[in-house]
Write a protein that holds these residues in place. Sequence first.
Motif, PDB file in Angstrom:
ATOM      1  N   ALA A  69       0.837  -1.206   0.000  1.00 14.81           N
ATOM      2  CA  ALA A  69       0.000   0.000   0.000  1.00 14.81           C
ATOM      3  C   ALA A  69       0.867   1.248   0.000  1.00 14.81           C
ATOM      4  N   LEU A  70       1.988   1.210   0.716  1.00 15.07           N
ATOM      5  CA  LEU A  70       2.876   2.371   0.770  1.00 15.07           C
ATOM      6  C   LEU A  70       3.489   2.663  -0.600  1.00 15.07           C
ATOM      7  N   LYS A  71       3.828   1.633  -1.359  1.00 15.74           N
ATOM      8  CA  LYS A  71       4.385   1.848  -2.697  1.00 15.74           C
ATOM      9  C   LYS A  71       3.375   2.553  -3.600  1.00 15.74           C
ATOM     10  N   LEU A  72       2.117   2.168  -3.504  1.00 22.72           N
ATOM     11  CA  LEU A  72       1.081   2.818  -4.305  1.00 22.72           C
ATOM     12  C   LEU A  72       0.903   4.274  -3.875  1.00 22.72           C
ATOM     13  N   VAL A  73       0.996   4.520  -2.564  1.00 22.30           N
ATOM     14  CA  VAL A  73       0.912   5.883  -2.043  1.00 22.30           C
ATOM     15  C   VAL A  73       2.043   6.738  -2.608  1.00 22.30           C
ATOM     16  N   LEU A  74       3.263   6.221  -2.572  1.00 24.07           N
ATOM     17  CA  LEU A  74       4.421   6.967  -3.085  1.00 24.07           C
ATOM     18  C   LEU A  74       4.267   7.257  -4.571  1.00 24.07           C
ATOM     19  N   PHE A  75       3.768   6.279  -5.315  1.00 26.23           N
ATOM     20  CA  PHE A  75       3.574   6.484  -6.753  1.00 26.23           C
ATOM     21  C   PHE A  75       2.559   7.587  -7.010  1.00 26.23           C
ATOM     22  N   ALA A  76       1.418   7.566  -6.312  1.00 24.65           N
ATOM     23  CA  ALA A  76       0.377   8.572  -6.521  1.00 24.65           C
ATOM     24  C   ALA A  76       0.875   9.964  -6.148  1.00 24.65           C
ATOM     25  N   PHE A  77       1.576  10.061  -5.033  1.00 28.25           N
ATOM     26  CA  PHE A  77       2.043  11.365  -4.566  1.00 28.25           C
ATOM     27  C   PHE A  77       3.089  11.955  -5.508  1.00 28.25           C
ATOM     28  N   PHE A  78       4.089  11.166  -5.864  1.00 28.00           N
ATOM     29  CA  PHE A  78       5.159  11.707  -6.706  1.00 28.00           C
ATOM     30  C   PHE A  78       4.708  11.889  -8.155  1.00 28.00           C
ATOM     31  N   ALA A  79       3.694  11.138  -8.573  1.00 28.84           N
ATOM     32  CA  ALA A  79       3.089  11.426  -9.875  1.00 28.84           C
ATOM     33  C   ALA A  79       2.464  12.814  -9.849  1.00 28.84           C
ATOM     34  N   GLY A  80       1.835  13.155  -8.713  1.00 25.47           N
ATOM     35  CA  GLY A  80       1.278  14.497  -8.555  1.00 25.47           C
ATOM     36  C   GLY A  80       2.357  15.562  -8.540  1.00 25.47           C
ATOM     37  N   VAL A  81       3.488  15.284  -7.863  1.00 32.23           N
ATOM     38  CA  VAL A  81       4.604  16.234  -7.811  1.00 32.23           C
ATOM     39  C   VAL A  81       5.102  16.544  -9.216  1.00 32.23           C
ATOM     40  N   ILE A  84       9.349  15.377   8.075  1.00 34.56           N
ATOM     41  CA  ILE A  84       8.493  14.565   8.940  1.00 34.56           C
ATOM     42  C   ILE A  84       7.032  14.689   8.522  1.00 34.56           C
ATOM     43  N   GLU A  85       6.619  15.912   8.201  1.00 36.00           N
ATOM     44  CA  GLU A  85       5.212  16.171   7.896  1.00 36.00           C
ATOM     45  C   GLU A  85       4.747  15.436   6.643  1.00 36.00           C
ATOM     46  N   ILE A  86       5.523  15.514   5.570  1.00 34.52           N
ATOM     47  CA  ILE A  86       5.112  14.871   4.322  1.00 34.52           C
ATOM     48  C   ILE A  86       5.077  13.344   4.459  1.00 34.52           C
ATOM     49  N   PRO A  87       6.121  12.694   5.034  1.00 34.06           N
ATOM     50  CA  PRO A  87       6.002  11.251   5.261  1.00 34.06           C
ATOM     51  C   PRO A  87       4.813  10.887   6.132  1.00 34.06           C
ATOM     52  N   ALA A  88       4.463  11.739   7.097  1.00 40.19           N
ATOM     53  CA  ALA A  88       3.306  11.442   7.948  1.00 40.19           C
ATOM     54  C   ALA A  88       2.022  11.401   7.119  1.00 40.19           C
ATOM     55  N   ILE A  89       1.870  12.361   6.216  1.00 39.33           N
ATOM     56  CA  ILE A  89       0.688  12.365   5.346  1.00 39.33           C
ATOM     57  C   ILE A  89       0.680  11.124   4.454  1.00 39.33           C
ATOM     58  N   LEU A  90       1.854  10.721   3.984  1.00 41.83           N
ATOM     59  CA  LEU A  90       1.939   9.524   3.138  1.00 41.83           C
ATOM     60  C   LEU A  90       1.549   8.274   3.929  1.00 41.83           C
TER      61      LEU A  90
END
Length: 339
Positions: free
Chosen positions: A110-122, A234-240
């Motif tokens: 689930a974390l890998k999918l989260v990272l993909f969605a977030f950095f795709a947005g970036v 810290i804040e951004i990883p927490a949201i992820l």
Amino acid sequence: MIIDLKRFISTRRSEWDECERTLDRMEDEPRLRLSIEEAQRFHYLLERVAADLNQINTAAADPAIRAYLESLLSRGYSEVQETQRLPVFRVMAYWLAFTFPQTVRRHFGALKLVLFAFFAGVFFGGFALMLDPEAKPVIIGFDHLMGSPSERVAEEEANRGSNLEDGKSTFSAFLMTHNIKVSIFTLALGMTFGIGTIINLFYNGVILGAVGFDYVLAGETKFLCGWLLPHGSIEIPAILLAGQAGLVLGQALLFRDGDKGLVSRMRAIRKDLLTLIGGVAVMLVWAGIVEAFFSQYHEPVLPYSVKIGFGMVQLIGLIAFLMFAGRKHTLSLNEEEPK
């Protein structure tokens, strides 16, 4: 209803005796710490005694047997409720040091999918602003980020953090509560089968990417890193991680796990969700303190190199903690730390 009372007592006597021996041992050694296995066994024995007492009460049993079982239960629950045996601080330290990172790794998919969605947005946010700088109000959408990055930097450096001198505690508390609300919302969006969580992460990534590109394009990369890294690491990883919890929830709603029904699947992830969002809350409390008392000070009060170094150390430490903490530990909640 018990048909053969003597046989019932004879059959159950061994577990009653075992429960009594455990209680005697705990009462004779006030500093005794049970292992996880011993604690689980003791809990099982108390449950069995309670069930046996319930059956005894329905039969014409010897009052002495009833009194004996009641005594075992009373002593047992007194031991369980004795707070000195397991201090709250010890439980919290164990949870944060071991349970939280283990839970993060357990749902790494689930974390890998989260990272993909977030950095795709970036990447999307930065690329969109590069193609059309006039779209900045639409992409970013926050008034205080609409102006020129260079003008913002000059203003911040001129203030030197004086605009927060009388309200750091209030500002810090606001940041903590706001970010925790955002995290809980991100988790709750998992009720949309994870779709809402993905969209929310992508959207936040778009904003970060657009703001980052805007400041880099204006030649304010050092300010950007010094501004965001101390608390953002810290804040951004927490949201992820809140997004990870949302996807865990969405997965439980969407996919069957063998023969488990929805209620069983939700019960199975309940502790993991609480652990993830609890860890996120702890992280955001720290991020709020750092942002209010550290991030808002810029050069010449605080060199950007110091702020960037602080943020990088935090980020590397957090990644190492989540990757390795609790992988190989033998200390249980009830064991004494080495002298």
